[in-house]
Design a protein around this motif. Structure first.
Motif, PDB file in Angstrom:
ATOM      1  N   ASP A  28       6.763  -0.106  11.788  1.00 62.63           N
ATOM      2  CA  ASP A  28       6.108   0.944  12.563  1.00 62.63           C
ATOM      3  C   ASP A  28       5.142   1.790  11.742  1.00 62.63           C
ATOM      4  O   ASP A  28       4.531   2.715  12.278  1.00 62.63           O
ATOM      5  CB  ASP A  28       7.163   1.866  13.184  1.00 62.63           C
ATOM      6  N   ALA A  29       5.023   1.494  10.442  1.00 64.39           N
ATOM      7  CA  ALA A  29       4.157   2.283   9.561  1.00 64.39           C
ATOM      8  C   ALA A  29       3.240   1.350   8.777  1.00 64.39           C
ATOM      9  O   ALA A  29       3.573   0.183   8.549  1.00 64.39           O
ATOM     10  CB  ALA A  29       5.013   3.107   8.594  1.00 64.39           C
ATOM     11  N   PRO A  30       2.090   1.852   8.349  1.00 62.99           N
ATOM     12  CA  PRO A  30       1.208   1.026   7.517  1.00 62.99           C
ATOM     13  C   PRO A  30       1.899   0.603   6.223  1.00 62.99           C
ATOM     14  O   PRO A  30       2.728   1.338   5.685  1.00 62.99           O
ATOM     15  CB  PRO A  30       0.027   1.957   7.215  1.00 62.99           C
ATOM     16  N   GLU A  31       1.572  -0.591   5.740  1.00 62.86           N
ATOM     17  CA  GLU A  31       2.117  -1.121   4.485  1.00 62.86           C
ATOM     18  C   GLU A  31       0.943  -1.499   3.586  1.00 62.86           C
ATOM     19  O   GLU A  31       0.010  -2.177   4.026  1.00 62.86           O
ATOM     20  CB  GLU A  31       2.972  -2.370   4.745  1.00 62.86           C
ATOM     21  N   THR A  32       1.000  -1.063   2.329  1.00 70.21           N
ATOM     22  CA  THR A  32      -0.071  -1.360   1.379  1.00 70.21           C
ATOM     23  C   THR A  32       0.421  -2.336   0.322  1.00 70.21           C
ATOM     24  O   THR A  32       1.487  -2.144  -0.264  1.00 70.21           O
ATOM     25  CB  THR A  32      -0.589  -0.066   0.723  1.00 70.21           C
ATOM     26  N   LEU A  33      -0.370  -3.379   0.115  1.00 65.86           N
ATOM     27  CA  LEU A  33      -0.122  -4.355  -0.939  1.00 65.86           C
ATOM     28  C   LEU A  33      -1.066  -4.036  -2.084  1.00 65.86           C
ATOM     29  O   LEU A  33      -2.276  -3.897  -1.878  1.00 65.86           O
ATOM     30  CB  LEU A  33      -0.385  -5.773  -0.429  1.00 65.86           C
ATOM     31  N   ARG A  34      -0.526  -3.901  -3.306  1.00 65.54           N
ATOM     32  CA  ARG A  34      -1.331  -3.597  -4.478  1.00 65.54           C
ATOM     33  C   ARG A  34      -1.334  -4.805  -5.416  1.00 65.54           C
ATOM     34  O   ARG A  34      -0.280  -5.341  -5.728  1.00 65.54           O
ATOM     35  CB  ARG A  34      -0.778  -2.381  -5.198  1.00 65.54           C
ATOM     36  N   PHE A  35      -2.536  -5.178  -5.847  1.00 71.15           N
ATOM     37  CA  PHE A  35      -2.713  -6.374  -6.667  1.00 71.15           C
ATOM     38  C   PHE A  35      -3.319  -6.011  -8.018  1.00 71.15           C
ATOM     39  O   PHE A  35      -4.169  -5.136  -8.109  1.00 71.15           O
ATOM     40  CB  PHE A  35      -3.627  -7.371  -5.949  1.00 71.15           C
ATOM     41  N   ARG A  36      -2.909  -6.740  -9.055  1.00 70.86           N
ATOM     42  CA  ARG A  36      -3.442  -6.531 -10.408  1.00 70.86           C
ATOM     43  C   ARG A  36      -4.661  -7.386 -10.708  1.00 70.86           C
ATOM     44  O   ARG A  36      -5.381  -7.135 -11.657  1.00 70.86           O
ATOM     45  CB  ARG A  36      -2.367  -6.844 -11.446  1.00 70.86           C
ATOM     46  N   THR A  37      -4.858  -8.445  -9.916  1.00 69.77           N
ATOM     47  CA  THR A  37      -5.988  -9.354 -10.112  1.00 69.77           C
ATOM     48  C   THR A  37      -6.554  -9.736  -8.748  1.00 69.77           C
ATOM     49  O   THR A  37      -6.048  -9.299  -7.709  1.00 69.77           O
ATOM     50  CB  THR A  37      -5.558 -10.654 -10.830  1.00 69.77           C
ATOM     51  N   GLY A  38      -7.569 -10.591  -8.781  1.00 69.26           N
ATOM     52  CA  GLY A  38      -8.152 -11.087  -7.539  1.00 69.26           C
ATOM     53  C   GLY A  38      -7.281 -12.103  -6.828  1.00 69.26           C
ATOM     54  O   GLY A  38      -7.534 -12.445  -5.666  1.00 69.26           O
ATOM     55  N   GLN A  39      -6.239 -12.600  -7.495  1.00 67.28           N
ATOM     56  CA  GLN A  39      -5.330 -13.555  -6.856  1.00 67.28           C
ATOM     57  C   GLN A  39      -4.415 -12.800  -5.890  1.00 67.28           C
ATOM     58  O   GLN A  39      -3.758 -11.847  -6.268  1.00 67.28           O
ATOM     59  CB  GLN A  39      -4.489 -14.292  -7.896  1.00 67.28           C
TER      60      GLN A  39
END
Length: 122
Positions: A28-39
């Motif tokens: 029910d809430a936004p989820e953020t994915l954080r990445f260290r590279t372009g992969q």
């Protein structure tokens, strides 16, 4: 809350396997994915006769999407709103004949988000 599913299909010419890892925000809430590279995702294929039985992930994969590839070294993030989905794709070109258990995994920090599928190559 995020959910993942892995779809496996043959390439148009029949000489490879197209992999699509779909991530959906089922919460029910936004989820953020954080990445260290372009992969954004990695895929690994394990033979059906791997030790551990039944095509599990014990032992080394016979193929890994990220092996030998270069990815940009830049931080990034993606936010999925409730009900929103995104897909990450990869192709395994010219796999050898056999049965495989394929694992797709999102490479985001502090996330354990993966899905599995099976594929038979003739």
């Amino acid at each position: 809350m995020l959910d993942a599913a892995l779809a496996v299909d043959a390439t148009d010419d029949g000489d490879g396997i197209v992999l699509a890892l779909t991530v959906r925000n089922v919460g029910d809430a936004p989820e953020t994915l954080r990445f260290r590279t372009g992969q954004r995702a990695d895929f690994a294929a394990y033979g059906s006769d791997e030790e551990g039985g039944g095509g599990g992930t014990a032992g080394d994969p016979v193929w890994r999407y990220g092996t030998g590839r270069l990815f940009t070294q830049v931080l990034g993030s993606e936010t999925l709103e409730p009900g929103e989905a995104t897909a990450y794709e990869g192709t395994w070109e010219d796999p050898p004949s056999g049965e495989y258990r394929i694992v797709g995994e999102v490479t985001a920090e502090e996330r354990d988000l993966s899905a599995t599928a099976t594929a038979a190559v003739e």
